[in-house]
Design an enzyme around this catalytic site. Structure first.
Site, short mmCIF file in Angstrom:
data_model
loop_
_atom_site.label_atom_id
_atom_site.label_comp_id
_atom_site.label_asym_id
_atom_site.label_seq_id
_atom_site.Cartn_x
_atom_site.Cartn_y
_atom_site.Cartn_z
CE LYS A 92 -15.04 12.59 14.97
NZ LYS A 92 -13.83 11.87 15.30
CB THR A 144 -0.90 0.04 1.25
OG1 THR A 144 -0.04 0.10 2.39
CG2 THR A 144 -1.77 -1.19 1.34
CD1 TRP A 146 -18.02 13.40 13.16
CD2 TRP A 146 -18.03 11.50 12.00
NE1 TRP A 146 -17.36 12.47 13.90
CE2 TRP A 146 -17.35 11.28 13.22
CE3 TRP A 146 -18.16 10.44 11.10
CZ2 TRP A 146 -16.79 10.05 13.56
CZ3 TRP A 146 -17.61 9.21 11.44
CH2 TRP A 146 -16.93 9.01 12.65
CD GLU A 198 -4.98 -2.71 2.80
OE1 GLU A 198 -5.48 -2.18 1.78
OE2 GLU A 198 -4.23 -2.10 3.58
P1 ADP Z 1 -3.18 3.14 -1.34
O1 ADP Z 1 -3.41 4.10 -2.47
O2 ADP Z 1 -3.02 3.82 0.00
O3 ADP Z 1 -2.22 2.04 -1.62
P2 ADP Z 1 -5.45 1.74 -2.10
O4 ADP Z 1 -5.05 1.93 -3.49
O5 ADP Z 1 -5.66 0.40 -1.57
O6 ADP Z 1 -4.47 2.39 -1.13
O7 ADP Z 1 -6.63 2.72 -1.82
C1 ADP Z 1 -7.72 2.39 -1.02
C2 ADP Z 1 -8.47 3.62 -0.58
O8 ADP Z 1 -8.86 4.43 -1.68
C3 ADP Z 1 -9.77 3.26 0.08
O9 ADP Z 1 -9.59 2.88 1.42
C4 ADP Z 1 -10.56 4.56 -0.05
O10 ADP Z 1 -10.19 5.51 0.92
C5 ADP Z 1 -10.10 5.07 -1.39
N1 ADP Z 1 -11.10 4.71 -2.40
C6 ADP Z 1 -11.08 3.71 -3.27
N2 ADP Z 1 -12.16 3.72 -4.07
C7 ADP Z 1 -12.91 4.78 -3.67
C8 ADP Z 1 -14.16 5.34 -4.08
N3 ADP Z 1 -14.85 4.85 -5.09
N4 ADP Z 1 -14.63 6.41 -3.41
C9 ADP Z 1 -13.94 6.95 -2.39
N5 ADP Z 1 -12.75 6.49 -1.96
C10 ADP Z 1 -12.24 5.41 -2.59
#
Ligand code: ADP
Length: 541
Positions: free
Chosen positions: A440, A186, A445, A331
């Site tokens: 907040k 990640t 929220w 994940e």
């Molecule tokens: P990283 O970029 O940190 O490696 P990921 O690619 O796994 O992580 O990104 C996951 C995160 O991206 C999610 O937990 C969420 O916050 C955000 N995310 C993914 N799809 C959406 C969506 N359709 N709308 C809003 N947020 C999203």
């Protein structure tokens, strides 16, 4: 009593074997890093994946060894997906957009034995190599003609030479379907990157799920072009899904600008694509400027970050392309929810249907989810209550690679996504924020995503971010930070007026700041930690 069915393990190599046998002449088309287009069939791809398996075996690669890749979406990367996992080793895809320190950390943490990379990344790899002593050899994914005459790399090999020296005679070995198959870290915007280690079983189950009509809705009659990179979360599983359904696969290589994408969509008759919102905003601007229309593109999956309703509408109304909004994370392999309508919705008005389609969607089979309060008590599915989103299922991570960090896993088997969401009575989930981005105000929220989506709907705004900043009375209040479209004018007052009647008055940002650009993570998401640093000490007018 056990069932009496054949106990055949689910293995990734089986997907390509299937396509090579039953869709042998269906094409995989790639835009090459070296320039030009490469095309071959599933049959040829399978032969080359087996040649690669022989290469790796001769190099002494053992079950469980990690093999790194720094590569675009192209046919050689596709072969690595299958050749590496197929022999029981782990295909570790690395995101080249991460900071060099993060790359060094990831390569060393994974202890990659060999690293395969595209020509683009030669200068980067030359810098990384001295800091990655565990890598035994660096393999440049190109042919002899494109090999550098001199390189700072200690041991550089040529991919095509290696393949040419090996036969395609190879039988994929049998092993437990829970064997590790691929590894993806990640981005780690706050702590060190964490490795998600997928298995053959999780990957094949995820591929079945992705192919469902309420998911990607793709078949052997489709032509899929994944814009999402194969270096992050396995291009949302598309390199596995395509052979499973036997459709034509188009891999765009490094050409991710709107003009190159449009050219490939048209030339290869692409019907389906997938990517993050930023890419599609770029394409939309291009299509408007050129007054261009797609001849075959009909549907797209947009996710990775919230898809603004304005984008959904523009693609549907102006370009005739239906977007399905999806949510997921590294994940979750990554598909968690996809937005497709239920029959009960079909009688609703177009506006009501549209409002539902902007949410992140329904859980797909294989993902269970719930929202909880601060005490882990489950919240109702009323579309109003919002809380931390927890998920579980056979393609959800149960831990991180070589890490004792269990803070995101509950004792009773759920994964804390770090997202805050609502779930409505029909099961449609809506992400309101990352938990660390929630604002907040006076104990209530405010959803930064809702405010950003509204701002982006203003004709003069190219990109928007909302962050919560300390406030003496309300503890936090929202600040809207925007990038204006070129050659447009809009004042703070006009922009704030635009929110009137569209959100509760106390949600309205207290101020607007105009910037040239917003900070992004390596995966193209807004980097709000950086933005909060930039505006630390800011005082609302
Ligand atoms: P990283 O970029 O940190 O490696 P990921 O690619 O796994 O992580 O990104 C996951 C995160 O991206 C999610 O937990 C969420 O916050 C955000 N995310 C993914 N799809 C959406 C969506 N359709 N709308 C809003 N947020 C999203």
């Amino acid at each position: 009593m056990l069932g009496l069915m054949m106990n055949e393990p689910l293995r990734i190599a089986g997907l390509l074997e299937h396509a090579a046998k039953w869709h042998s002449t269906t094409e995989i088309v790639s835009r090459l890093t070296e320039g030009g287009i490469h095309r071959y069939t599933y049959h040829a791809a399978h032969q080359r994946a087996k040649q690669l398996a022989n290469v790796l075996t001769e190099l002494g690669v053992q079950n469980g060894d990690r093999i790194g890749t720094l590569a675009w979406n192209n046919h050689r990367h596709f072969e690595l997906y299958y050749g590496v996992s197929g022999i029981g080793a782990v295909c570790h895809t690395i995101n080249p957009r991460l900071f060099p320190e993060q790359l060094v950390y990831i390569i060393n943490h994974a202890a990659d034995r060999f690293l395969f990379f595209d020509l683009t990344f030669l200068p980067l790899v030359e810098k990384l190599a001295p800091l990655c002593p565990k890598v035994e050899a660096w393999v440049l994914m190109t042919d002899r003609a494109h090999m550098p005459t001199a390189s700072a790399l200690p041991d550089i090999r040529c991919y095509e030479d290696l393949l040419a020296a090996h036969s395609a005679e190879f039988t994929w070995p049998d092993f437990d379907e829970n064997t590790a198959s691929s590894l993806c870290y990640t981005s780690g915007t706050t702590d060190q990157p964490k490795g998600v280690l997928y298995s053959h079983r999780s990957t094949v189950l995820h591929s079945y799920a992705a192919g469902l009509p309420d998911c990607f809705n793709c078949s052997a009659r489709d032509v899929i072009l994944p814009v999402v990179p194969m270096f992050h979360v396995n291009a949302w599983g598309i390199p596995y899904l395509a052979p499973l359904i036997g459709c034509k696969l188009v891999l765009p290589g490094p050409g991710l600008d709107a003009a190159s994408l449009f050219e490939l969509f048209e030339q290869e008759h692409v019907t389906f694509s997938a990517g993050v919102p930023t890419i599609w905003f770029g394409l939309l601007t291009f299509m408007r400027e050129k007054k261009a229309r797609f001849s075959t593109l009909k549907q797209m999956i947009v996710g990775g970050a919230s898809c603004p309703p304005a984008l959904l509408k523009a693609f549907d109304d102006e370009l005739g392309v239906h977007i399905r909004h999806a949510w997921g994370m590294s994940e979750t392999s990554p598909l968690g929810t996809v937005n497709s309508s239920k029959s009960s919705q079909l009688s609703l008005s177009p506006d009501e249907q549209f409002a539902i389609s902007t949410k992140q969607g329904r859980s797909i089979f294989g993902i269970d989810m719930k929202i909880v309060d601060d005490h882990d008590q489950e919240l109702p599915h009323d579309g109003v209550a919002f809380g931390d989103l927890l998920v579980r299922g056979p393609f959800v991570a149960g831990g991180y690679y070589e890490s004792d960090n269990r803070s995101q896993f509950t004792a009773d088997g759920w994964f804390r996504t770090g997202d805050v969401a609502t779930i409505d009575p029909e099961g449609f989930m809506n992400i309101t924020d990352r938990s660390k981005d929630v604002i907040k105000s006076g104990g209530e929220w405010i959803s930064s995503i809702d405010l950003e989506n509204l701002a982006i709907a203003h004709p003069s705004i190219a990109e928007a971010a909302v962050i919560g900043l300390p406030h003496p009375k309300w503890s936090e209040r929202p600040l809207l930070v925007v990038v204006r479209k070129p050659d447009t004018e809009v004042s703070q007052e006009e922009l704030l007026l635009f929110f009137d009647g569209k959100v509760a008055s106390w949600w309205k940002p207290d101020a607007v700041e105009f910037v040239e650009q917003l900070p992004h993570t390596a995966t193209g998401k807004l980097l709000k930690t950086k933005l909060r640093q930039d505006f630390a000490g800011y005082e609302f007018p």
